[in-house]
Design an enzyme around this catalytic site. Structure first.
Site, short mmCIF file in Angstrom:
data_model
loop_
_atom_site.label_atom_id
_atom_site.label_comp_id
_atom_site.label_asym_id
_atom_site.label_seq_id
_atom_site.Cartn_x
_atom_site.Cartn_y
_atom_site.Cartn_z
N ALA A 229 0.79 -1.23 0.00
CA ALA A 229 0.00 0.00 0.00
C ALA A 229 0.82 1.27 0.00
O ALA A 229 0.40 2.29 -0.55
CB ALA A 229 -0.94 0.00 1.21
N GLY A 233 -2.19 5.83 -2.03
CA GLY A 233 -2.98 6.47 -3.08
C GLY A 233 -4.00 5.54 -3.69
O GLY A 233 -5.16 5.92 -3.94
N LYS A 234 -3.61 4.29 -3.92
CA LYS A 234 -4.51 3.33 -4.54
C LYS A 234 -5.49 2.76 -3.52
O LYS A 234 -6.61 2.39 -3.87
CB LYS A 234 -3.71 2.24 -5.25
CG LYS A 234 -2.87 2.81 -6.40
CD LYS A 234 -1.97 1.78 -7.02
CE LYS A 234 -1.10 2.44 -8.10
NZ LYS A 234 -0.16 3.45 -7.53
N ASP A 252 1.77 -3.06 4.38
CA ASP A 252 3.06 -2.58 3.91
C ASP A 252 4.12 -2.94 4.95
O ASP A 252 3.81 -3.05 6.14
CB ASP A 252 3.06 -1.07 3.68
CG ASP A 252 4.16 -0.63 2.73
OD1 ASP A 252 3.91 -0.59 1.52
OD2 ASP A 252 5.29 -0.36 3.20
N CYS A 350 5.27 0.84 -11.79
CA CYS A 350 5.50 2.11 -12.47
C CYS A 350 6.79 2.03 -13.27
O CYS A 350 7.60 2.95 -13.28
CB CYS A 350 5.51 3.28 -11.49
SG CYS A 350 6.70 3.13 -10.15
#
Length: 400
Positions: A229, A233-234, A252, A350
């Site tokens: 996480a 943001g997601k 996380d 990303c």
């Protein structure tokens, strides 16, 4: 635009710390800006913009300035090169002695013939990109050196995109509506001082990144896990898609990131989120076969977001890529076990490298851990083609 010695000195100090002490550009810039409370908004914007500008083209500027910088005065010269090429007239300061546009133009022509200099990238990374992306690599590199657009995600727990647009317009911020919940800001301004931000009406999130949460096809009432996480943001996007109904576990390994997520969640009005730091393998093992949906936005090279983090290309090395790929494979193999039969998983990065993206998914599906899984969806986003960050999203389903 007129600039002052104190501004250039601040940029030079930031650059020295970034390249000689290994600090991250965003954190270093934030530190520099906080160090002197007397700086106004224009000073702060000038320092941030031109620090990133030099970082982005560091190799080219060092070449034009005569070699790798060692002292703070050398970084002043890099700033001078950058400002000249940006169209500024240099003052007659001793730190800029000998720098002139005529000499730069002569050297620049030869330098631009070499892609590693023109795009300012390490040799090994250029070779890897060429190997992985072929003809797409050169335009990808060029696009990654452009300034990233500012994109927002409307928080539908509180407002529609048009309502966010109206609220921002009241603060003089103009946006254009994109697909789904996204809005693009047409002129850079401080969004964090707006009433719309304080009210939790939006989050800063690139358009490509906004594709991950919807791809999961999460529904209200389900048990959904955001297993990497970060600052969330997601997670916040998933909460909105779930209409605050059901359970949303945010995991996380870094507890401090989840602390930031809790703060953001309060502002966004998220009530179905449960943060859980991964302190041991027991945390994920207890969730085996429990989740309807799992999102894996895994650690990656970050090569898709170089426009936002241009210093990353100077901190990456081949062994770092190897370690990241191995970590991705391990996370995909272990965390996919949390999905129950009939459930779905999204794997996202990303990065623009197929090795981290399509190839990673293919290897998982061909492994013992991938038995029973079917690939439903896979999409790569490239900045030159799609206009936003480089990103990868794939969705898999587990046989019931």
């Amino acid at each position: 635009m007129k600039f002052y010695p104190a501004q250039v000195d601040a940029i030079a100090e930031a650059l020295q710390n970034i390249f000689q002490n290994g600090t991250y550009a965003d954190r270093e810039i934030a530190r520099i800006l906080k160090a002197d409370k007397r700086r106004g908004s224009k000073d702060r914007a000038f320092i941030a913009e031109h620090t990133y500008g030099v970082v982005r083209y560091y190799r080219l500027y060092a070449h034009l300035a005569g070699g790798e910088p060692r002292e703070k005065s050398d970084y002043w010269r890099l700033v001078g090169v950058h400002l000249l090429l940006q169209g500024h007239v240099l003052p007659n300061w001793r730190e800029f002695a000998g720098l002139n546009m005529a000499d730069l133009q002569e050297d620049l022509g030869a330098a631009r013939a070499e892609r590693v200099l023109r795009e300012s990238i390490p040799d090994w990374l250029d070779e890897l990109g060429e190997q992985q992306l072929g003809a797409d690599w050169a335009p990808t590199l060029t696009a990654l050196n452009e300034q990233a657009p500012v994109v927002l995600r409307a928080n539908r727990l509180k407002a529609s995109p048009t309502e966010v647009q109206t609220a921002l317009a009241a603060d003089g911020i103009v946006t254009e509506l994109l697909d789904a919940d996204a809005l693009r800001v047409t002129e850079r301004k401080n969004l964090f001082r707006t009433q719309a931000f304080r009210d939790g009406l939006f989050e800063l999130q690139d358009f490509s990144s906004q594709q991950a949460a919807p791809a999961l096809e999460a529904e209200p009432g389900q048990l959904v896990i955001d297993a990497c996480a970060g600052a969330g943001g997601k997670t916040l996007h998933l909460a909105a898609l779930m209409e605050n109904k059901g359970r949303l576990l945010s995991l996380d390994i870094h507890g401090w990131k989840l602390d930031e997520l809790k703060r953001r969640a309060r502002r966004a009005g998220v009530t179905n989120m449960e943060p859980r730091p991964i302190t041991s393998t027991k945390i994920t093992k207890r969730l085996t076969g429990k989740a309807d949906r799992v999102l894996l936005d895994v650690p990656c090279s970050g090569l898709g977001v170089l426009r936002r983090n241009p210093d990353a290309k100077w901190k990456l090395y081949p062994d770092v890529i190897d370690r990241v790929v191995a970590e991705q494979a391990d996370i995909l193999s272990r965390y996919s076990r949390m999905v129950k039969p009939g459930g779905k998983l999204v794997y996202a990065t990303c990065s623009v490298l197929p090795r981290e993206n399509e190839q990673q998914v293919a290897q998982f599906l061909a492994s013992d851990a991938g038995r029973g899984w079917t690939l439903e969806y896979s999409q790569s986003y490239l900045p030159q083609r799609d206009g936003y960050d480089g990103f990868f999203v794939s969705r898999m389903s587990l046989t019931e």
